[in-house]
Scaffold this active site. Sequence first.
Site, mmCIF file in Angstrom:
data_model
loop_
_atom_site.group_PDB
_atom_site.id
_atom_site.type_symbol
_atom_site.label_atom_id
_atom_site.label_comp_id
_atom_site.label_asym_id
_atom_site.label_seq_id
_atom_site.Cartn_x
_atom_site.Cartn_y
_atom_site.Cartn_z
ATOM 1 C CD GLU B 62 -1.749 -2.388 1.477
ATOM 2 O OE1 GLU B 62 -0.646 -2.591 2.049
ATOM 3 O OE2 GLU B 62 -2.547 -3.302 1.227
ATOM 4 C CG HIS B 131 -9.714 -7.329 7.804
ATOM 5 N ND1 HIS B 131 -8.516 -7.439 8.448
ATOM 6 C CD2 HIS B 131 -9.465 -7.671 6.513
ATOM 7 C CE1 HIS B 131 -7.589 -7.843 7.598
ATOM 8 N NE2 HIS B 131 -8.145 -7.995 6.416
#
Lengths: 327, 325
Positions: B62, B131
Amino acid sequence: MAKPNKNTLLDWYRQMVLIRRFEERCAEIYQQGLIGGFLHLYIGQEATGVGTVAALRENDHIITTYRDHGIALAKGLDPKAVMAEMMGKKTGVSGGKGGSMHLASRDHNFWGGHAIVGGHLPIAAGIALKARYNDEDEVTVCMMGDGATNIGYFHESLNLSAVWDLPVVWLVENNQYGMGTAVERASAADHMVLKARGYQNSRGEGIKEGPRLDGMDVMAVYEGISEAIDYASKNGPILVESLTYRLEGHSMGDPQRYRTKDEVEEYSAKGPIGRFRQYLTENYKNIESDLDKIDGDAVEAVNEAVAFAESSPDPTMDDLISNVYAD
Amino acid sequence: MADRPITIREALSSALREEMHRDESVFIMGEEVGVWGGTFAVTRGFLDEFGEKRVRDTPIAEMVIAGSAVGAAMAGLRPVAEIMTINFAFVAMDAIVNLAAKMRYMFDGQFKVPLVIRTTTGGGKQLGATHSHAPEVIFAHFPGLYVAVPGTAYDAKGMLKAAIRDDNPVLFVEHSTMLQRRSPVPADDYVLPIGKSDIKRKGDDVTIVTYQKGLEWSMDAAEELAKEGIEAEVIDLRWLRPLDLEPVFESFKKTNRAVVVEESLPMFNVGAEVAAQITNECFDWMDAPVQRVAAMDIPLPYSREIELAALPSPAKIIKAVKEIV
């Protein structure tokens, strides 16, 4: 690669002397409080910056770290506007909003001065991606310190450049210390170019392991980076190392407990400017007067830059809130 | 052409496809955007349609997805970078905050960053604490960045087009549990303004300020409240930055009470900001303290019933409304 003629060599000498005098003055006026924040001097590393910039072709790009004054001046940014930025003036290259660590000039394909260690590496990949995307022959040279090779951005950016075959020269300026930590105390690899091997496939394709250049020799840097740019243009990414030495502290006020005075003096004796001057006087007859004139002009240019910066206005309250967003 | 109900997923796909046809410099890069077709199937078929140059699979990395997209945008392209979920955007925090948001200001306008980072948010899917959250408000803290939080298909399409055409970096946040929601969308090209909130339901008794998943909960709550004669005005922020509270102030001056509803955590959240601004702007019209409905102040658990118990719900919103009406 064009063989440099006498005028070119004199211009490199001019750039190196200008950078040295400019930064010596910066150190002085920093102590007087005319420059704020951090100040990271390039003194000792000028040959790497000047040789690298000299190797760039017209449409190539360069991006570097917060130790960026030398690159800015070598790229031909006006010393007045650079000094004004150091002093936080409206006339500075970044309008007084970036400071010493954030010099840039889009017009010169000089993409900054970046102050998060490793943070500019992905930007270099992105600039190179633009060239690949538009099928343009433009190479991006990304300079970094040895310390940046240990941060996550290094891995992700080099890996992507290999996977996407981006035209980048990753150039590690190994000045032997990441702040005060010696290379071998911070990095598993002692030679920075070895890190290219982690980004090669079993057939040896990927990032080319480039040379370890003598970063105190402007001509060696020029030749090495010229070849690297040629390689990147034709083939893809390459990792090059320039062995150099920072003669001053990491930034102003660094007590330098991590190295000895003898070590600094040893490197100082083989510093890049004296060495290049000696080369020029040994190889060109009657060049001393040219060199002396360059020395004098550099002092004059720095005086003018300081005078310009001191007489420049501060940014205004309008400037304070401008350019947060593009219109 | 008549409006046709499509899903948020279809709205996002068609916005991307139309913008890529319109402008050659728009391209997609990110995790599983190409061969896989997008982990939420938003870019399915794009690789065949546009080719590898413009639909670029990246490593799961990322920092360089966001960071190289910033560089490409500075250099003149218009990347739409995808970070699969906002949880992974934390890994790219430096690139988003220090690179994307500050690049223009720090060099006094020498560079522009026409970048969209698409990502998904939200809990409630039994994925465990790392998450499962809706932390987009964190990114709204930073000037230089825009944060889009569409809650309907119509908004998603018009806002994504606006984000792609704008010259500033936009974090475009989609809700992972709402991609199948349908609403009518015109077939013709349209672009919504950046930083405009939208009144999704009219009412005179209480103002509910919300976005995205909170919008869904709030609309359900409003229907229930209406059965009891309480008419809620529901205002969808649509953007957390620029934050458009003018319609909120206007509504509050009519209803004199407000509830802020969001999926994020309860401290330092959207509700805190909105409540403070209502207090400043509408103090003389205030009949009750502004109420806040958010997730409980804990990491979300895996087990289904207790996870849902930690999230806001229409019932919690109704309770909050009844505290002040």
